[in-house]
Design an enzyme around this catalytic site. Structure first.
Site, PDB file in Angstrom:
ATOM      1  CD  GLU A 209      10.550  44.745  54.141  1.00  0.00           C
ATOM      2  OE1 GLU A 209       9.687  45.120  53.324  1.00  0.00           O
ATOM      3  OE2 GLU A 209      10.802  45.378  55.175  1.00  0.00           O
TER       4      GLU A 209
ATOM      5  CG  ASP B  48       8.607  47.701  50.390  1.00  0.00           C
ATOM      6  OD1 ASP B  48       9.499  47.950  51.202  1.00  0.00           O
ATOM      7  OD2 ASP B  48       7.416  48.077  50.535  1.00  0.00           O
TER       8      ASP B  48
END
Ligand code: NOJ
Length: 579
Positions: free
Chosen positions: A295, A222
């Protein structure tokens, strides 16, 4: 005469061919599950791990190789699980560790790989590490980024810098206990870790090893581009970021130009370290390659650094968000061609492409590009060379659900104003999955859902679409069948705009049939001569995949010199002879 760009392009295309010994992930079909909204089995209106387990067979039905799951770890849910209080515990809302183990076991039986969402940039402020850090405990003191701020001439204490949080407002929050500000690039309940502290790095490495030991096949990482901030100067101070001139609102994320808070040069190296951990785990324990999907919403050149460098491997899959960030409703076929080929050209030698068009942070594909283009994007994603990543519900063509301001729960919207909450809210793409036309779309047997079910669930749901031959779901399933063809899984790719209106993707592999996907982006009827676009094409093709926009049938033969496309139609053609 061949131009240099032509030669470079052909080299790129040649390199895209995949060989039989390639690892599983290279041409895999990934599926993102947002567990809160996938399937609720205990009637509390929130999806859970048992719900994922129950639906693993559905993943199998739609040809999925691996699923990445948004977080389900212990969390106060200020950012719906992206604020983790315990990195090694399942949140009771989602189930128990035993439920997790059952899910992994069932996934292994079905040969569906499980990818965990790893959230290294921040924890929850309710994480024990943060509480101890705020208490100034020696070991934890520098786990997070702390600064006393400055007292101005009026005696008022001010944050250390002008840095702004993604969710609006200062990225610094005063902590009474420690009498210092802490940095939070997202919600104030999501304090940022200090990755310059080797103990924090080790702590995170340990989290990876823990979940690898539990049988996961990899991690979606993330918000990696936020992991480092610029180093403090010798006085421990940080610089302000320069202002952007397009907003005067100091609380808006775009108020500053992000040169100190994202994309610091050290960041990809963190990923290289994590890759080492995965490789070591595989060397020690065997099994298939474990993967990293990262990401990062960085400029494309920086995204490429996450693949690795000349001495280290990085993530197998740095998410390719080009089609999300740079493609618009009005983009023409040349724009599609550019974005796709630009990724393929910039990708380091020997690496593999991935294609993403939606996720839990973006509006639904059908809402961004039009419901008429749902098949078009599924066909594009699944016939380009490389792996595809589908967000749950996109295989059905789910649209954004309507969520009123009163029902809005996303902190990114709630931190702003009612007047423009729709521009910021991620709730519409997170409404419950449509399984059936029963109450609550078959998502729950309870009497409530954490977000309202979208109003169109009776028209778009798994049960109904299973029974309609050219539904989005059945087109998606047919695509997965096609992906088993050696040409589509491993053939070379050539992507060309035929005109402003039509994009073509050619896949070829020596000794096999040639496949061409065609995409009529706008609402005119178009006729294309494929022989003028691609050299050495067989003379005739057969329709092998059609959609509900088509007037042809699967098996119809067509001359490569004249293929007619209906408005918004996408098809896949297969040559009638091998090459
Ligand atoms: C990216 C995630 O996709 C998003 O949902 C989350 O709010 C932020 N990172 C913070 O973790």
């Amino acid at each position: 005469m061949a131009t240099w760009s032509g030669i470079v392009f052909l080299l790129v295309v040649g390199l895209l061919a995949v060989d039989a010994a390639d690892p599983w992930w290279k041409t895999a079909s990934f599926y993102q599950i947002y567990p809160r909204s996938f399937k609720d089995t205990n009637g509390d209106g929130v999806g859970d791990l048992n719900g994922v387990t129950e639906k693993l067979e559905y993943l199998k039905e739609i040809g999925i190789t691996a699923t990445w799951l948004s977080p389900f770890l212990k969390s106060p849910m200020a950012d719906f699980g992206y604020d983790i209080a315990d990195f090694k515990e399942v949140d009771p809302l989602f189930g128990t560790m035993e439920d997790f183990e059952n899910m992994v076991a069932r996934a292994k039986e079905l040969n569906v790989k499980i990818i965990l969402d790893f959230v290294p940039n921040h924890s929850s402020d309710e994480c024990d590490w943060f509480i101890r850090s705020a208490n100034g405990e020696e070991k934890y003191k520098d786990y997070y980024i702390w600064h006393p701020g400055f007292v101005d001439e009026d005696g008022v204490r001010r944050p250390p810098t002008n840095w702004v949080s993604v969710f609006r407002g200062s990225a610094w929050e005063w902590n009474e206990n420690r009498q210092e500000y802490y940095l939070h690039q997202f919600h104030k309940k999501q304090p940022d870790f200090n990755f310059r502290n080797p103990v924090v790095r080790e702590e995170m490495n340990d989290v990876l090893r823990f979940w690898l030991g539990k049988g996961v096949d990899g991690f979606r990482v993330d918000a990696i581009y936020h992991a480092f901030e610029v180093e403090a100067d010798e006085d421990g101070n940080y610089p302000d970021e320069p202002r952007n001139d397009w907003t005067d609102d100091p609380d808006e994320y775009g108020y500053t130009h992000k040169i100190y808070t994202v994309d610091q040069p050290e960041t990809p190296h963190l990923v290289y370290e994590w890759r080492q951990i995965l490789e070591q785990f595989q060397a020690d324990n065997g099994g298939d390659e474990r993967i990293l999907m990262v990401e990062t919403w960085s400029p494309i050149e920086i995204v490429m650094d996450y693949y690795g460098n000349s001495t280290a491997d990085g993530a197998q899959i740095p998410f390719n968000f080009q089609l999300i960030s740079n493609l618009y409703y009005d983009s023409d076929a040349y724009h599609y061609e550019y974005l796709i080929n630009n990724w393929l050209t910039l990708m380091p030698e020997g690496k593999s492409a991935n294609w993403v068009i939606g996720n839990h942070d973006k509006n639904r594909v059908g809402s961004r590009f039009g419901a008429d283009r749902v098949d078009l994007f599924n066909i594009l994603l699944l016939t380009l060379p490389g792996c595809s990543i589908t967000y749950n519900g996109e295989e059905l063509g789910m649209l954004d659900g309507y969520v009123s301001w009163e029902d809005t729960v996303d902190p990114q919207a709630c931190n702003g104003y009612e007047a423009n909450y729709m521009d910021n809210s991620r709730d519409p793409a997170r409404t419950p999955m449509h399984w059936t036309d029963d109450k609550y779309a078959g998502f729950t047997n309870g009497s409530t859902t954490w977000l309202p079910v979208a109003l169109d669930y009776a028209q778009r749901n798994v049960k109904k679409e299973r029974g309609v031959s050219l539904s989005h779901l059945n087109v998606y399933k047919r695509l997965q069948e096609l992906r088993k063809e050696p040409t589509i899984s491993g053939g070379a790719g050539e992507i060309k705009a035929v005109s402003s209106y039509v994009l073509a993707v050619k896949r070829s592999l020596s000794g096999n049939y040639v496949y061409i996907s065609l995409f009529n982006i706008f609402d005119s009827i178009e006729n294309v001569n494929l022989s003028e676009v691609f050299s050495g094409l067989p003379a005739t093709f057969q329709y092998t995949l059609i959609t509900d926009k088509s007037i042809k049938q699967v098996g119809d033969v067509v001359s490569a010199k004249s293929v007619t496309l209906m408005p918004h139609e996408s098809i896949v053609l297969r040559s009638t002879t091998t090459v």
